[in-house]
Write an enzyme that holds these catalytic residues in place. Sequence first.
Site, mmCIF file in Angstrom:
data_model
loop_
_atom_site.group_PDB
_atom_site.id
_atom_site.type_symbol
_atom_site.label_atom_id
_atom_site.label_comp_id
_atom_site.label_asym_id
_atom_site.label_seq_id
_atom_site.Cartn_x
_atom_site.Cartn_y
_atom_site.Cartn_z
ATOM 1 N N ASP A 32 -61.943 -0.366 -31.805
ATOM 2 C CA ASP A 32 -61.285 0.114 -33.026
ATOM 3 C C ASP A 32 -60.985 1.602 -32.944
ATOM 4 O OD1 ASP A 32 -61.210 -2.305 -34.295
ATOM 5 O OD2 ASP A 32 -62.882 -1.924 -35.648
ATOM 6 N N ASP A 92 -60.259 -11.959 -35.346
ATOM 7 C CA ASP A 92 -61.279 -10.935 -35.540
ATOM 8 C C ASP A 92 -62.639 -11.554 -35.866
ATOM 9 O OD1 ASP A 92 -62.204 -8.327 -35.602
ATOM 10 O OD2 ASP A 92 -60.645 -7.629 -36.966
#
Length: 720
Positions: free
Chosen positions: A541, A472
């Site tokens: 997301d 990430d």
Amino acid sequence: MTIVIKDNLFYIHTKKSSLIIEERNGDLLLKHLGRKVESYHFSNTVFEKDHAFSGNPAAANRNYSYDTQRQVFGVHGFGDFRTPSLILQHDNNDLTQFKFKKAKIIKGIVKAQGLPNPHTEETAETLALILEDDLAKLRMIIYYTAYDDSSTLSTFIRFENLSDQPVVLHRALSAMFDLPASNYDVLTLQGAYAREKTVRRHRLEQGFFKVSSNRGASGHAQTPSLILTEHDSNESYGEALALQLIYSGNFQAFIQKNQLNEVRLGIGLNDDNFSWELRAGECFETPVALITYASEGLTDLTQESQEFIKDHIIPKNFAAQERPILINNWEATYFDFNRSKLLKLADEASNLGIELFVLDDGWFGNRFDDNRALGDWFVNEEKLGGSLKDFIKEIHAKGLKFGLWFEPEMVSIDSELYRLHPDWAIQTDKREHTYSRNQLVLNLANPDVVAYVKTVIDDILTENEIDYVKWDYNRNITNIGNGKTYLETQMQSHAYMLGLYDIVSYLTEKHHRILFESCSGGGGRNDLGMMRYFPQVWSSDNTDAIARLPIQYGSSYLYPVISMGAHVSAVPNHQMGRKTPLETRGHVAMMGNLGYELDLTDLSEKERRIIADQVAHYKKIRSVVQFGALYRLINPDAHSNEVAVQYKYDNQVLVTYVRLLSTIEEMETTLKLKDLDEEASYILKETGQEFSGAELMYAGLTVDMPQGDYLSKQYYFIKK
């Protein structure tokens, strides 16, 4: 032969296209970029005349101007008033006149050092065009590589300082082309956080159109690519040309339509926060760019691009490997988990046929929220109830693979790493930090930081049986300034990317069996640079199925479906608050690599049965989705209430249809399928009904849907 040199012409052929360049008095002029042309006799040459206010390099010839010739790189200051593709400062000016010296044909691929490159292929062929500015003592080599199985070219530029004085690059684009006047549209993939890869289409008018990022990453709101297409093109008609950059940092891509209606395209590094010093004898290489041509519409362009990326960008050991169905604990637990809760989630996943358990953020250091502990990559054994190794053994014992989340490029102020090395964060001397998610970015332009990240992540991957890594990157770069001089600061953003590529190249080569997924707050770094090392991308997301339709549509416009993670989440959805039927959530996630991101222990028995059926069904159709050719039947634009996508692989055909809102007094939609065998029979697996290919393509398939919002249907055919 893919590359031919004949007289003063250079032919670079792909499967369906040609790039033809003329050398004239040392200048390189673009003659053709488009459908394949084996023999060129200057049919579309520029009629040379004295255009008003054009600059002429030779006083005796007022009809030859750089402002009207079509070129493959652009310099400024000598009469070409269009946007230049390169600016090099030397002595007391930034004027350069590169003249052709010689050409070489090289078997295989020439690699841009320290940067992501297409895979080495023996069947590829590279043309090196070598130019020099004798006055400034600079050399430029333009590399074009053709692949015999594709309609895509790759290109990059190498600059060499042959002088005994330093020079400074202020602009160094990877590719530039001038094209004849026509009626064009430009397509880009833009958007924002949680609505990435939105397809934008604009009529090209006189002026300058640009997409770019100066965030230190390619960004949620833009993609390092652009598409030039005929104005009346559609999915099955018209020529289209895509430029893409294999790079993950600051970039720019532009199209300029000048006063004569000619068009210049360019793509490469962003000028913001970029200058690069070349000392005597040093060289600089630009990121690699891809040029993909299609003659039969936008679906053709999609398939050409997707196939090239599968064949030449995605790591070879994963390009044809089916992706596992996963459960990620993030939206099920967030930071609030312990060993017992995680193992119960894993038990449910195993019972439902899911194949991979991913432990997301919160397993390390003092990490109980997103305000601390980034950089402290040691296991919180109290929270995890023991060692990571033992926990992984328990997951494997349940028949599940194991995945782990990292954010290695970041550091928290409240961390042991920051307390030990505060100077490792990107920062400006005497200025306060700028925060995002209460975290800072590590300076990967610093070799000590690169060595630390390599070692600490390598140790975890070596000591534990990890099958999957989610990597990430949850903020963008500010306060650039670690360098001692202004020029060092201007070199920092690109040096950061070189450090990142050094890290991920090392880790993915050493741990080549691990499936790495790139994430950046979702799709904030969904680009070919990361995809060269990480075969999978978390495209957003936003896990809401309906919001995902345009995101997944845009993601698959140029990138292969096998690169796209897609998850079923809970309702009401955590981002949008929408309630969508579980069947539809499953069908939408099955448009990519299926995963789940919800609390499986908090489901009804009916929901468990539906998910078990989804998992079993996806295992049957997985190869069709992940390896098949994609056809867009109905696109999720602003005026559409429905979406339909077709996949075809070997003898299998899958169609997914989603309707957003109920309608009344409207006839049912009829879908006309694509590229089937007219004479063959296709069996609908659900009912056993038999249809001819001609019937499905030309008469069409009528979708029978009940009333209700956010409903979907899937059709799975086997060719008889």
